[in-house]
Design an enzyme around this catalytic site. Structure first.
Site, PDB file in Angstrom:
ATOM      1  CG  PHE A 186      68.789  13.845 -22.303  1.00 19.65           C
ATOM      2  CD1 PHE A 186      68.219  13.581 -23.530  1.00 19.65           C
ATOM      3  CD2 PHE A 186      70.172  13.906 -22.225  1.00 19.65           C
ATOM      4  CE1 PHE A 186      68.998  13.406 -24.670  1.00 19.65           C
ATOM      5  CE2 PHE A 186      70.969  13.725 -23.346  1.00 19.65           C
ATOM      6  CZ  PHE A 186      70.374  13.476 -24.572  1.00 19.65           C
ATOM      7  CG  HIS A 195      76.911   3.000 -16.315  1.00 17.36           C
ATOM      8  ND1 HIS A 195      77.618   2.050 -17.017  1.00 17.36           N
ATOM      9  CD2 HIS A 195      75.942   3.454 -17.165  1.00 17.36           C
ATOM     10  CE1 HIS A 195      77.106   1.923 -18.229  1.00 17.36           C
ATOM     11  NE2 HIS A 195      76.092   2.770 -18.348  1.00 17.36           N
ATOM     12  CB  SER A 242      80.696   0.496 -16.624  1.00 23.55           C
ATOM     13  OG  SER A 242      79.649   0.985 -15.803  1.00 23.55           O
ATOM     14  CD  GLU A 269      73.917   4.528 -22.083  1.00 22.85           C
ATOM     15  OE1 GLU A 269      73.398   3.837 -21.178  1.00 22.85           O
ATOM     16  OE2 GLU A 269      73.385   5.562 -22.568  1.00 22.85           O
ATOM     17  CG  ASP A 292      62.642   5.346 -24.056  1.00 16.63           C
ATOM     18  OD1 ASP A 292      62.443   5.203 -22.829  1.00 16.63           O
ATOM     19  OD2 ASP A 292      63.703   5.791 -24.540  1.00 16.63           O
TER      20      ASP A 292
END
Length: 310
Positions: free
Chosen positions: A234, A284, A31, A33, A125
């Protein structure tokens, strides 16, 4: 005939000589994103990437979601276009940030009416300009409450977040696992992990999940490294560890994007193959709206796109 003395050494050498890429995987699910574009140029890049990765027949593709109203609208527009113009199954991200329960529920019902049946449910967040998450007055307090709210509205396929190296807001790994268990008990179908770079960290996390009775699939999230400086930012915000060997791999490549991409593909491909050898069959990918690296890694994992088939 191999002599008995030294036979273990021969076996060990044969094992080491076996390539991680020797076996073509035919039982892998992936999958992807994406994030909603802010400019026409970013939109062009996104849709080129979507069409490229569509050929890999992913289980679903998710679209991220921000707290601001304009970001929510871009997410909804992107999800709707994926639904209308591709063969892909879109999963819309949804957070608790900056909205009441009624406002979130309205977004959820709009997705249901549009034909969206998959949601990635996240606490979210901290709101822009703040350093600590605070529930919105009248809103869902956390991811578990959001999952329960989704279950009350419709029969969604719900994914939630997991953190192999602990969420930075959690005081302990145990607290983090208890939070994940609450989300699963509320009705989550699977967890998708934050990115990581050591397969052992993921496998240890699976052991912890099992000990807490977390019985849904825990899908590893894979981030191909495009820029190490950005990666450090990140990682700092989500609690992911950056091993020293990874920094060494990208040292001196800031001004060499082609070499950086080759290194990034090699690092990620080795990791997913090691995960595959450990029994992982679902992956993913955090694409950052770029198709090339993710496509190359999937190819090395063993996935062949429809445009590659004879």
């Amino acid at each position: 005939m191999v002599p008995t003395n030294g036979s273990r050494s021969v076996t060990h050498l044969a094992s080491r000589a076996r390539s991680l890429f020797q076996e073509i995987a035919s039982d892998v699910n992936v999958s992807f994103e994406f994030f909603p574009p802010k400019t026409p140029k970013m939109e062009e890049t996104l849709w080129n990437s979507i069409k490229t990765l569509e050929a890999l027949n992913p289980n679903f593709v998710s679209v991220t979601y921000g707290a601001g109203g304009s970001t929510r609208e871009r997410t909804h527009k992107t999800v709707k276009r994926i639904l209308d113009e591709t063969s892909l199954t879109p999963a819309a991200h949804l957070t608790c940030v900056g909205a009441t329960k009624d406002e979130v529920n309205e977004v959820v019902r709009d997705y249901w009416d549009a034909g969206v049946r998959s949601i990635v449910a996240l606490r979210g967040d901290p709101a822009e300009g703040t350093s600590r998450y605070e529930p919105h007055p009248g809103g869902y307090a956390n991811g578990a409450e959001l999952v329960a709210g989704l279950r009350a509205i419709g029969d969604f396929d719900i994914s939630v977040a997991a953190y192999p190296e602990r969420h930075p807001d959690s005081p302990t790994l145990a607290a983090d696992l208890e939070n994940l268990k609450r989300k699963v008990d509320a009705g989550a179908n699977r967890a998708i992990t934050q990115f990581f770079f050591e397969p052992d960290a993921y496998f240890r996390f699976l052991d912890h999940c099992e000990s807490y009775g977390i019985d849904v699939p825990v899908v590893p999230g894979i981030l191909p490294v495009t820029n190490f400086t950005t990666l450090k930012s990140f990682a700092g915000s989500c609690g992911a560890a950056l091993p020293s060997w990874l920094a060494d791999m990208f040292e001196g490549l800031d001004d060499k994007p082609q070499t950086r991409s080759l290194v990034a593909a090699s690092v990620a491909a080795e990791m997913v193959r090691r995960l595959y050898e450990g029994g992982v069959r679902d992956f993913h990918f955090y694409t950052l709206n770029r198709a090339e690296l993710t496509y190359a890694i999937c190819h090395m994992l063993g996935i062949r796109g429809t445009d590659e088939e004879a």
